[in-house]
Design an enzyme around this catalytic site. Structure first.
Site: not given
Ligand code: C5P
Length: 318
Positions: A17, A104, A106-107, A110, A114, A146
């Site tokens: 995405k 990618p 850590a790009g 997502a 995915a 995501d």
């Molecule tokens: O939800 P996800 O594991 O993808 O998020 C990874 C990190 O990104 C979270 O632990 C947080 O530090 C940050 N994040 C955030 N606010 C969001 C989504 C992610 O601060 N809405």
């Protein structure tokens, strides 16, 4: 001769995405409130699940990606997805996960989400479709912000921490070029930097987020030029301050005539909206020729979310 289906295999394809709009609000309970417009593009990971003695992950994919940095244990979101779904069903996740990676690593596209969405769908199918799509979406939201969008795909408004998804009307197909960086960016590090910018007065928190009327109208009309002008990402400046070379990638894409240039999610991939498919290739080639990107890709959007692409039982003879 008896023919039984001893092994079953399910393959699911899930898209990357870009965030066409990413408005970041205040931090609440470890997450920032978001208003985002997600757009699924035709760069896919493929995940194949099959029964095995225990949970194992095998990774293949595009050799230009940092595949060696993908964890193969429980640190992998796809493994967590299988474990969580199995726990809900009260079974052991005895499966082999084969991830074929083209998104990618850590790009900011997502890729991990995915893979997790693909595993949820594939395991649910392998185990007889016990959960319906609403239940899968709820489980997806627990795994990561995501993951629900990776299941849904298309173009959609994301609210909450990104997991509350509402489809958005679009017309036609948009063409994209992507400039990738050799080293990923940590999502929490970029959000932390965003917080530092707010504290230091470098970024004014505009919350509730301003309405995205121009962007939504451009999508509904299929107007790529207007869409390019409306792209916005509040994480771009924080990411650029952590990785100043991203500015050169964005500038180079603009020099090749991109209608819009934006950091994808929390980066470091940069996304460029093109006039058509040929223009996307020209931008990607320009990024490579200028030496600013370690690799580049082209794709179009919107595309559907995670979908089963094969369900091919392998006949075994006894
Ligand atoms: O939800 P996800 O594991 O993808 O998020 C990874 C990190 O990104 C979270 O632990 C947080 O530090 C940050 N994040 C955030 N606010 C969001 C989504 C992610 O601060 N809405």
């Amino acid at each position: 001769m008896n023919v039984r289906y001893a092994t079953r295999t399910v393959t699911v394809r899930a898209p990357a995405k870009v965030n066409l709009q990413l408005r970041v609000g205040p931090l609440r309970a470890g997450y920032h409130e978001l208003v985002s417009v997600f757009h699924a593009v035709s760069l896919f990971d493929e995940v194949t699940v099959s029964p095995a003695e225990d949970l194992r992950i095998e990774l293949t994919g595009d050799p230009s990606l940092a595949l060696e940095s993908v964890p193969l244990g429980m640190g992998n979101l796809a493994a967590k997805a299988a474990t969580e779904l199995a726990a809900v069903l009260g079974i052991e996740p005895r499966i082999h996960l084969h991830i074929d990676k083209y998104i990618p690593v850590a790009g900011g596209m997502a890729g991990g989400s995915a893979d997790a969405a693909a595993v949820l769908l594939a395991c649910n199918r392998l185990w007889g479709d016990p959960l319906d799509s609403a239940e899968l979406l709820r489980l997806a939201a627990k795994l990561g912000s995501d993951v629900p969008f990776s299941l849904v795909g298309g173009t959609a408004l994301g609210e909450g921490r990104g997991e509350v998804i509402t489809p958005v009307e679009t017309q036609g197909r948009f063409h994209w070029a992507f400039g990738c960086s050799p080293e990923g960016l940590s999502t929490p590090a970029v959000y932390d930097q965003f917080d530092r910018h707010v504290e230091a007065g470098r970024h004014e928190l505009a919350w509730p987020a301003p309405a995205a009327d121009d962007l939504l109208a451009a999508l509904a009309e299929g107007d790529a030029e207007a869409l390019g002008a409306a792209l916005v990402n509040d994480l771009e400046q924080p990411a650029v301050s952590l990785r100043p070379e991203l500015e050169r990638i964005l500038t180079t894409g603009r020099e090749y005539g991109a209608l819009g240039a934006i950091l994808s999610g929390s980066g470091p991939t940069c996304a460029f909206l093109a006039r058509n498919a040929g223009h996307a290739v020209a931008i990607a080639e320009g990024l490579m020729a200028s030496g600013v990107s370690s690799s580049a890709a082209c794709a179009h959007g919107p595309v559907p979310g995670a979908r089963v692409v094969t369900k091919r039982p392998q006949a075994a003879h006894f």
